[in-house]
Structure formats: structure tokens, C-alpha cells
Design a protein around this motif. Structure first.
Motif, PDB file in Angstrom:
ATOM      1  N   ASN A   5       0.889  -1.052   0.006  1.00 10.20           N
ATOM      2  CA  ASN A   5       0.082  -0.156  -0.122  1.00 10.20           C
ATOM      3  C   ASN A   5       0.846   1.251   0.094  1.00 10.20           C
ATOM      4  O   ASN A   5       0.355   2.055  -0.652  1.00 10.20           O
ATOM      5  CB  ASN A   5      -0.803  -0.117   1.295  1.00 10.20           C
ATOM      6  N   TYR A   6       1.941   1.241   0.633  1.00  7.69           N
ATOM      7  CA  TYR A   6       2.756   2.437   0.932  1.00  7.69           C
ATOM      8  C   TYR A   6       3.500   2.658  -0.456  1.00  7.69           C
ATOM      9  O   TYR A   6       3.564   3.910  -0.847  1.00  7.69           O
ATOM     10  CB  TYR A   6       3.908   2.326   1.946  1.00  7.69           C
ATOM     11  N   THR A   7       3.908   1.411  -1.227  1.00  7.31           N
ATOM     12  CA  THR A   7       4.728   2.007  -2.263  1.00  7.31           C
ATOM     13  C   THR A   7       3.576   2.419  -3.369  1.00  7.31           C
ATOM     14  O   THR A   7       4.063   3.574  -4.130  1.00  7.31           O
ATOM     15  CB  THR A   7       4.933   0.402  -2.923  1.00  7.31           C
ATOM     16  N   MET A   8       2.513   2.067  -3.499  1.00  6.58           N
ATOM     17  CA  MET A   8       1.427   2.513  -4.553  1.00  6.58           C
ATOM     18  C   MET A   8       0.981   4.074  -4.290  1.00  6.58           C
ATOM     19  O   MET A   8       0.730   4.727  -4.930  1.00  6.58           O
ATOM     20  CB  MET A   8       0.304   1.673  -4.489  1.00  6.58           C
ATOM     21  N   SER A   9       0.852   4.425  -2.839  1.00  9.31           N
ATOM     22  CA  SER A   9       0.513   5.498  -2.220  1.00  9.31           C
ATOM     23  C   SER A   9       1.566   6.687  -2.664  1.00  9.31           C
ATOM     24  O   SER A   9       1.328   7.642  -3.111  1.00  9.31           O
ATOM     25  CB  SER A   9       0.291   5.695  -0.613  1.00  9.31           C
ATOM     26  N   ILE A  10       2.904   6.385  -2.683  1.00 11.10           N
ATOM     27  CA  ILE A  10       4.050   7.115  -2.893  1.00 11.10           C
ATOM     28  C   ILE A  10       3.925   7.399  -4.264  1.00 11.10           C
ATOM     29  O   ILE A  10       4.051   8.510  -4.669  1.00 11.10           O
ATOM     30  CB  ILE A  10       5.389   6.580  -2.361  1.00 11.10           C
ATOM     31  N   LEU A  11       3.955   6.407  -5.028  1.00 12.58           N
ATOM     32  CA  LEU A  11       3.790   6.197  -6.500  1.00 12.58           C
ATOM     33  C   LEU A  11       2.643   7.216  -7.087  1.00 12.58           C
ATOM     34  O   LEU A  11       2.759   8.209  -7.960  1.00 12.58           O
ATOM     35  CB  LEU A  11       3.871   4.983  -7.295  1.00 12.58           C
ATOM     36  N   LEU A  12       1.567   7.087  -6.523  1.00 11.54           N
ATOM     37  CA  LEU A  12       0.226   7.770  -6.759  1.00 11.54           C
ATOM     38  C   LEU A  12       0.261   9.045  -6.443  1.00 11.54           C
ATOM     39  O   LEU A  12      -0.325   9.950  -7.192  1.00 11.54           O
ATOM     40  CB  LEU A  12      -1.043   7.036  -6.457  1.00 11.54           C
ATOM     41  N   LYS A  13       0.939   9.323  -5.496  1.00 14.82           N
ATOM     42  CA  LYS A  13       0.942  10.856  -4.978  1.00 14.82           C
ATOM     43  C   LYS A  13       1.849  11.704  -5.822  1.00 14.82           C
ATOM     44  O   LYS A  13       1.358  12.819  -5.958  1.00 14.82           O
ATOM     45  CB  LYS A  13       1.460  10.823  -3.512  1.00 14.82           C
ATOM     46  N   ALA A  14       2.673  11.116  -6.635  1.00 14.94           N
ATOM     47  CA  ALA A  14       3.668  11.683  -7.376  1.00 14.94           C
ATOM     48  C   ALA A  14       2.920  11.886  -8.660  1.00 14.94           C
ATOM     49  O   ALA A  14       3.085  12.789  -9.399  1.00 14.94           O
ATOM     50  CB  ALA A  14       4.997  11.212  -7.370  1.00 14.94           C
ATOM     51  N   VAL A  15       2.201  10.893  -9.219  1.00 13.56           N
ATOM     52  CA  VAL A  15       1.582  10.647 -10.431  1.00 13.56           C
ATOM     53  C   VAL A  15       0.585  11.625 -10.649  1.00 13.56           C
ATOM     54  O   VAL A  15       0.289  12.251 -11.753  1.00 13.56           O
ATOM     55  CB  VAL A  15       1.417   9.243 -10.882  1.00 13.56           C
ATOM     56  N   LYS A  16      -0.130  11.953  -9.638  1.00 16.69           N
ATOM     57  CA  LYS A  16      -1.370  12.812  -9.643  1.00 16.69           C
ATOM     58  C   LYS A  16      -1.210  13.983 -10.444  1.00 16.69           C
ATOM     59  O   LYS A  16      -2.074  14.940 -10.963  1.00 16.69           O
ATOM     60  CB  LYS A  16      -2.247  12.659  -8.428  1.00 16.69           C
ATOM     61  N   SER A  17      -0.057  14.406 -10.219  1.00 15.16           N
ATOM     62  CA  SER A  17       0.233  16.132 -10.442  1.00 15.16           C
ATOM     63  C   SER A  17       1.146  15.940 -11.842  1.00 15.16           C
ATOM     64  O   SER A  17       1.564  17.009 -12.379  1.00 15.16           O
ATOM     65  CB  SER A  17       0.992  16.708  -9.526  1.00 15.16           C
ATOM     66  N   VAL A  18       1.325  14.632 -12.591  1.00  9.12           N
ATOM     67  CA  VAL A  18       2.176  14.581 -13.730  1.00  9.12           C
ATOM     68  C   VAL A  18       0.920  14.738 -14.900  1.00  9.12           C
ATOM     69  O   VAL A  18       0.006  14.031 -14.881  1.00  9.12           O
ATOM     70  CB  VAL A  18       2.844  13.388 -13.570  1.00  9.12           C
ATOM     71  N   ARG A  19       1.392  15.095 -15.939  1.00  5.11           N
ATOM     72  CA  ARG A  19       0.817  15.474 -17.257  1.00  5.11           C
ATOM     73  C   ARG A  19       1.063  14.214 -18.208  1.00  5.11           C
ATOM     74  O   ARG A  19       0.332  14.096 -19.103  1.00  5.11           O
ATOM     75  CB  ARG A  19       0.975  16.583 -17.822  1.00  5.11           C
ATOM     76  N   ASN A  20       1.840  13.540 -17.876  1.00  2.00           N
ATOM     77  CA  ASN A  20       2.510  12.527 -18.680  1.00  2.00           C
ATOM     78  C   ASN A  20       1.581  11.160 -18.452  1.00  2.00           C
ATOM     79  O   ASN A  20       1.545  10.426 -17.518  1.00  2.00           O
ATOM     80  CB  ASN A  20       3.903  12.172 -18.636  1.00  2.00           C
TER      81      ASN A  20
END
Length: 734
Positions: free
Chosen positions: A626-641
Motif C-alpha cells: 500500500n505504501y509503495t502505491m501511495s507514494i507513486l500515485l501521490k507523485a503521479v497525480k500531478s504529472v501530465r505524462n
């Protein structure tokens, strides 16, 4: 035919002689008989006149002798009455003599008293000894027979049958009746001596010619049921049916009691249904005990269904047992049905039933718990402190804040706020992440004149650190009667909140001189303060100190890893991974997640290093969590790629994680899907959430309402708002 008339001439004669009277009567009688015997048909009037003339002559002829005749009659009656008493006395003597010859001799009175006294004192050997002295001379009375049989069953069960048969056969006239048979069979059946019971049953019919009665059959069935012999019980039922006899209500009750003793659920249910079909009143105790053994056999649901289908009313005690069983299995659905049935039958709910229903409804945050709690108060059912504390603990698990406050209001109104209640309420606030309100309870506790225990002091110190009230944590440490290792660690964490490294080392020094055993966890706590303050030099020095007195553990290395990652020193973090492996500690999920967070948190948002770190995790056999995905998605949500977003969501699907089991992950997934308009995924997540048992926090409610709004589902937005504000009693924020 002219009527005859006797003419009396007083002038000629003043006295009629008996001879003349007899002659005249004979003449009249012969004439009357001649008329009757004539073959001619005589008119009724002639017969009547002839009879009247005859009676008239007889009366006038007997008139002078009425006194003499009356004297003669009364003399005969008096003589007979005077001699009757002698006749009666002689007859009574003959009957008494005959009765004495038939009546058996009475059991010795002294032996009888001895048997009764010894039986009352529990001396069975003395009972048998006294009985054997008098058994040959006289039959045993029925009331003594049961005492003797009980003594035989206790001391000599195997030889009892032969001795009893011999005595009964010898005194068959006095003892050969059903009363004796019932008494003997009853004692033997209770003793569980089935073989003896069968032998005596045959003996009574074959040798004493006692016809079995319904009471005897009841006892025989009870004996077989007490040992769980269902086949023999069924055989007796068939015998009764063939004899056109019906089993009595007592027989059914004894059968059920025997089967209950052996925990035979199916056999008891069969008898209950049979009683119900024959419209025989079922004793409440039978239903209650049947429900009890059904719950013990984990067949409560099946039992409830069978009884309700047969329209058998459940006593309040049985309802309580079923609800308590359902509470253990957390089966709210069936418990609700049981409650509805009890209310429909107007059965009162007992304290145990309310307890079970409250626990079930509180665990899922159902508002019905408030109604039940209010109903208990109205009904005058005692609500104990233990019940309140238990319900508050369940409110904490389900984050049911509204009901928790209702319980506290009840306790305050009755001056029932104790340390246990405050502690449970503090737990509710902590589970709802309301640490500031938990700390506010300290002032209320002091105002009520209560003193927190050591455990509460420790919790308050921990909560004060969580909400940033470090001053309160220091004050609590000074007032606490004693501090354990956990209390000192809370003080160290408070120093970390203030980024005060010197104070953390000062607390560590206090811990050293306090005499409390010092372990590596305390050093790791101080190390975390150094890392949080960004003082990596003192962090390294502390690690060296740890190495001098002990061996650093995986937590030590992960805490140091956190320091490197916080400073975006990815190179130093990877070097530490190698150092860990050389020290014999394989990097775990915390290690890789910390490095991953550093990769995605860098100013450039280096997803290349992030995917490389995830590849390292998979190679090391560490699963994505869960922590892995939370860290990744938290960064991804502001990415336009969109490619990066697609890869992250694919990794989420590949991991098989349930996003509704972790609030942090759920919030990040929702934010990412909302930002990148993943409507189909949003619908699936919201649908899964509605079916899950997750009790979200205030922040998560905000994310859920925002997601529902993105799907333009206003009804769901309003439902979530109502649940948050009304059911959970949460205060909305900006």
C-alpha cells in the motif's frame, strides 16, 4: 248380578262373630272369583262393583282386631331389631378373620425408621443392611422401596436386578402393582442402568403380570433417552402406536431432557416438532436448552429457521442466547431478524439481548444502536460501567463518534465518568485521529477529581506528541507517577516534533540514569529525531555509538535511510542499501519505499529512478504494498505524462491490492483518478467502497464526496454527507 251387601241389624244383634265374618268373606270371595273365572265377557263396571263390595266386607270384618294386629306386627319388628346386632358382630368377626388371613405382615417399624434415617444421612450401606434384615418377613412399602433401589444402584448396580426380582416375586401379592413398578423403574432409569431397566421391564410383565401403563412407558423412554439411544426410543413409540396409546406431555419432556443431556440437536428438534404438531405445550426450558446446545454446535441459524417455520414461540432467554451467538459471529443480518420476530411476538428483550444487539450495531456504525440504548434507559434495564466501556471500545473500532458521545452523556448524567470510561473515550478520539480532543480530556479528568493511571499518562503523552502539544507532553512526564520506556520514547518524539535534538539526547540521558532497561528502540527513537531535524552528522555519531554497545537492527538502517532520502541524497541512500546487505540485513519494503519516495520527490520528479527502484524491489522479492502505491500515485497525480499515469495504474492492478482497506491509498487513488478523469475506475472504486466495511476519516469522506461529484452523482454525495455528519457525528471542515 246384584251386589252383595251385608246387612247389619243392630236391633237383632250387636256383635258379629268371627265365624259369621269368615263365612261372609268366603262367600264374597267365591262370588268374586266366579265372576273373574267365567268365560263371559264381564263389563268393567261390574268388576269394580264386585271388588268394592269385597274390600268393604273385609274392612268391616277386621275392624275389631286392628289393635291386636298392630301389636303383633310391632312385636315382630322389635324382636328382629334386638337380635340384629348379634348377627352383625358375628359377621364382622368372620370377615376380620378372613381379612387377617389374606393381609400380609407389615414391615418392621424399627427397621423402617432406620432405613429412612440412614438414607437421609447418605449411608447407603446401612440402608441395605437394614432392608436385608426385614425383607424376608414382610414386603417393602412403596416409599421405602425407592430408597432401597437407590442404595442398590449406588453400591451394587450389577446385582441389583436379581435381588429385587427375588423380593418382588416372593411378595407378589403386595408388590405386584404398577405403583411399585413405576417407583423401581424410575430410580433405575435415573441411574442410567439400561440393562437392569430392560430386565425389570420384562420381569414386571412376565412374572408379576403387570400391564404397562403410560407412566411406565414414560419412565422407560426417559431411561433410553438419557443414554442417547434414539433407536430404542423410536421402537417404544411404535409400540405405543400399535397399542393405541399416546405419549404424554411428561413423556415428551423426559425424552427431550435425555436428548439434551447428550447434546443431540436433531433428536431434540424432532421431539419438539412432534409436540407442536400434537398441540402439546412445550416447556420453555426445553426450547432454551435446545437453543443453547444448538449454539454450542454452531447451528444457531438452522435452529432459528426450523423453530420459526414451525411457529414455535421463542422464550426471552432463547432470544438472548441466539443474539449472543450471532454477536460472536458478527451476523447482524440474522440478529436483526431475530429481534424483529421477538418484537412481533411482544417478547421482552433481556439485558443479554440488548447487549448483543448494541455490540453488533455499534461495530458497523448503525444508528439503531442509539435507539436500543435509549430503549434500555426507558425500560429501566441496568446499564453497567462495563457495558459502557465495551461499547466505547467498539465505537473506537468503527469510528462511531456520535454513539460514543451519547454514551458519555449518559455516564455524565449519572456521575459515572470513571478512569475506565475516560480511557475508552480517549481511544475513540485517537482512532478518529482527533488527538487534540483526546488531550482535552486530561483537564476534564482533573476537574472530576480523578487521577490518570500510568497507562493513561502514557497514552496522553503519545497523543500530545501526535497533535503537536509538546508542552503538555513534558508536563505529563513530570506528573506521571513513574515512566517506563514507552513514556521516555514519547518524550523523545515530542522533542522530534520540535526538532530539538539536544532535548532528545537529554531525555536519553535521563533514561540511562533512571534505571529503566535501555534497549536499541530508544536509540532508534533519538536517531529519528536527528534525521527529522536534518542533523545527519549527529545521526552518524549515534549509529557509531550503537555499534559500540550493540548491533544496529533493520530499523536503525531504515531510519538512517530516511535521513538520506529526506535530503534527496539518493546516492548515499543506495550506498546504505549495500552497507545493510553487508551487515546481514536484507532491505525490506520500508527501505525500498523510502528510496522510492526520494526518487519521486526530487525537484525533477525522476520517474526513471522510481521504476528502477521498483525493479530492484521485485528482484529482491519484496512485494509492492500500500505504501509503495501511495507514494507513486501521490507523485503521479500531478504529472501530465499519461504514459506514467497508465504505468502506475497498471502496477496497481498487477499488485492486486484492495484500495478500500487502506485510507491513504484510497485517497491517493481517488485523487489520481479525479485529476486524470478515470471515470470508469472511479465508479468501480466507489462501488467497492460501499460494500466494504471501511469507516473513513473526515479527509477520506471529502475525497469520496469529491469523486461522487466528479461522476455527477448528487444522491451519493448527499448520502456520504449524511453518514459523515449525522451517523458519525463528524464536524465538516473547510
Amino acid at each position: 248380578l246384584k251386589p252383595f251387601r251385608l246387612k247389619h241389624n243392630s236391633a237383632q244383634s250387636t256383635f258379629v262373630t268371627p265365624c259369621n265374618t269368615v263365612v261372609e268373606i268366603q262367600l264374597k270371595a267365591s262370588t268374586f272369583c266366579a265372576v273373574l273365572s267365567s268365560g263371559l265377557t264381564t263389563p268393567p263396571a261390574v268388576l269394580a262393583m264386585t271388588l268394592a263390595a269385597f274390600l268393604d266386607v273385609a274392612y268391616e270384618s277386621m275392624a275389631p282386631m286392628w289393635v291386636e294386629l298392630s301389636f303383633l306386627v310391632f312385636f315382630v319388628l322389635g324382636f328382629g331389631f334386638m337380635r340384629m346386632d348379634r348377627f352383625v358382630r358375628n359377621h364382622s368377626k368372620r370377615n376380620k378373620k378372613w381379612t387377617e388371613q389374606l393381609q400380609p405382615r407389615m414391615f418392621d417399624a424399627r427397621l423402617r425408621k432406620t432405613i429412612e434415617a440412614e438414607a437421609a444421612s447418605g449411608k447407603q450401606e446401612a440402608v441395605l443392611k437394614a432392608w436385608r434384615v426385614g425383607r424376608n418377613s414382610a414386603p417393602t412399602p412403596p416409599e421405602l422401596m425407592e430408597l432401597v433401589v437407590q442404595a442398590l444402584m449406588d453400591l451394587e448396580p450389577e446385582a441389583a436386578a436379581g435381588e429385587l426380582m427375588e423380593h418382588l416375586r416372593k411378595h407378589a401379592v403386595a408388590l405386584g402393582h404398577s405403583r411399585i413398578a413405576c417407583g423401581v423403574l424410575n430410580i433405575v432409569a435415573r441411574a442410567g442402568q439400561i440393562h437392569t431397566l430392560e430386565n425389570l421391564w420384562e420381569f414386571f410383565q412376565r412374572d408379576l403380570h403387570i400391564k404397562p401403563t403410560c407412566q411406565m412407558y414414560d419412565i422407560l423412554i426417559a431411561g433410553f433417552a438419557s443414554v442417547g439411544d434414539e433407536k430404542k426410543v423410536a421402537k417404544i413409540f411404535e409400540t405405543l402406536k400399535e397399542s393405541r396409546m399416546k405419549l404424554t406431555a411428561r413423556g415428551y419432556s423426559l425424552t427431550i431432557k435425555g436428548f439434551l443431556k447428550n447434546n443431540m440437536v436433531d433428536a431434540v428438534l424432532k421431539q419438539l416438532l412432534a409436540m407442536n404438531e400434537q398441540i402439546i405445550h412445550i416447556p420453555p426450558f426445553a426450547i432454551v436448552q435446545f437453543v443453547r446446545i444448538s449454539c454450542e454446535a454452531n447451528r444457531a441459524a438452522e435452529t432459528f429457521r426450523a423453530l420459526t417455520e414451525a411457529s414455535i414461540t421463542l422464550p426471552p432467554e432463547a432470544v438472548s442466547l441466539l443474539l449472543e451467538d450471532r454477536a460472536k459471529h458478527r451476523d447482524l443480518e440474522l440478529a436483526t431478524r431475530i429481534e424483529a420476530l421477538a418484537r412481533e411476538a411482544k417478547q421482552p428483550l433481556l439485558c443479554g439481548a440488548y447487549d448483543a444487539l448494541l455490540k453488533l450495531n455499534t461495530a458497523v456504525g448503525n444508528l439503531h444502536a442509539l435507539d436500543l440504548f435509549e430503549e434500555m434507559q426507558t425500560a429501566g434495564i441496568r446499564i453497567s460501567e462495563g457495558l459502557c466501556v465495551g461499547l466505547l471500545s467498539r465505537c473506537a473500532d468503527g469510528k462511531f463518534l456520535r454513539f460514543a458521545e451519547a454514551i458519555v452523556t449518559f455516564c455524565r448524567a449519572r456521575q459515572g465518568m470513571t478512569i475506565a470510561v475516560y480511557s475508552a473515550l480517549m481511544k475513540v478520539y485517537a482512532y478518529c485521529s482527533m488527538f487534540d480532543k483526546a488531550c482535552d480530556l486530561y483537564d476534564q479528568i482533573c476537574a472530576d477529581g480523578l487521577e490518570p493511571d500510568a497507562m493513561m499518562y502514557g497514552c496522553l503523552m503519545k497523543f500530545s506528541v501526535e497533535c503537536g502539544r509538546t508542552k503538555l507532553s513534558r508536563e505529563l512526564s513530570e506528573r506521571a507517577p513513574s515512566l517506563d520506556i514507552q513514556n521516555y520514547m514519547s518524550l523523545i518524539r515530542a522533542a522530534g516534533r520540535d526538532r530539538d535534538v539536544n532535548r532528545a539526547f537529554s531525555v536519553l540521558e535521563r533514561l540511562r540514569v533512571s534505571g529503566v532497561p535501555l534497549d536499541i528502540a530508544a536509540y532508534n527513537c533519538v536517531l529519528d529525531v536527528c534525521v527529522s531535524a536534518g542533523d545527519m552528522n549527529r545521526a552518524r555519531e549515534l549509529v557509531d555509538e550503537i555499534k559500540s554497545i550493540s548491533t544496529p537492527d533493520i530499523i536503525t538502517y531504515n531510519t538512517l535511510m530516511k535521513g538520506y532520502c529526506s535530503g534527496s541524497d539518493i546516492k548515499g541512500a543506495r550506498a546504505l542499501l549495500k552497507e545493510m546487505e553487508e551487515a546481514g540485513h536484507r532491505p525490506n519494503d520500508v527501505s525500498f519505499n523510502c528510496l522510492l519516495n526520494a526518487c519521486v520527490s526530487s525537484s525533477s520528479g525522476n520517474f526513471h529512478d522510481a521504476w528502477e527502484t521498483i525493479a530492484m524491489m521485485e528482484k529482491a522479492g519484496v512485494a509492492v504494498d500500500n505504501y509503495t502505491m501511495s507514494i507513486l500515485l501521490k507523485a503521479v497525480k500531478s504529472v501530465r505524462n499519461e504514459t506514467v499515469v497508465t504505468q502506475a495504474l497498471q502496477l496497481l492492478d498487477k499488485s492486486g491490492l484492495d484500495v478500500c482497506k487502506d485510507e491513504i491509498l484510497l485517497n491517493n487513488v481517488l485523487e489520481t483518478c479525479i485529476r486524470h478523469r478515470e471515470t470508469r475506475r472511479l465508479e468501480n472504486i466507489l462501488s467497492t467502497f460501499m460494500k466494504s466495511g471501511l469507516r473513513p476519516s473526515l479527509h477520506t469522506y471529502g475525497s469520496l464526496i469529491k469523486a461522487s461529484a466528479a461522476l455527477k452523482n448528487l444522491d451519493q454525495c448527499w448520502a456520504l454527507w449524511q453518514e459523515m455528519e449525522v451517523r458519525r457525528a463528524m464536524v465538516p471542515n473547510d
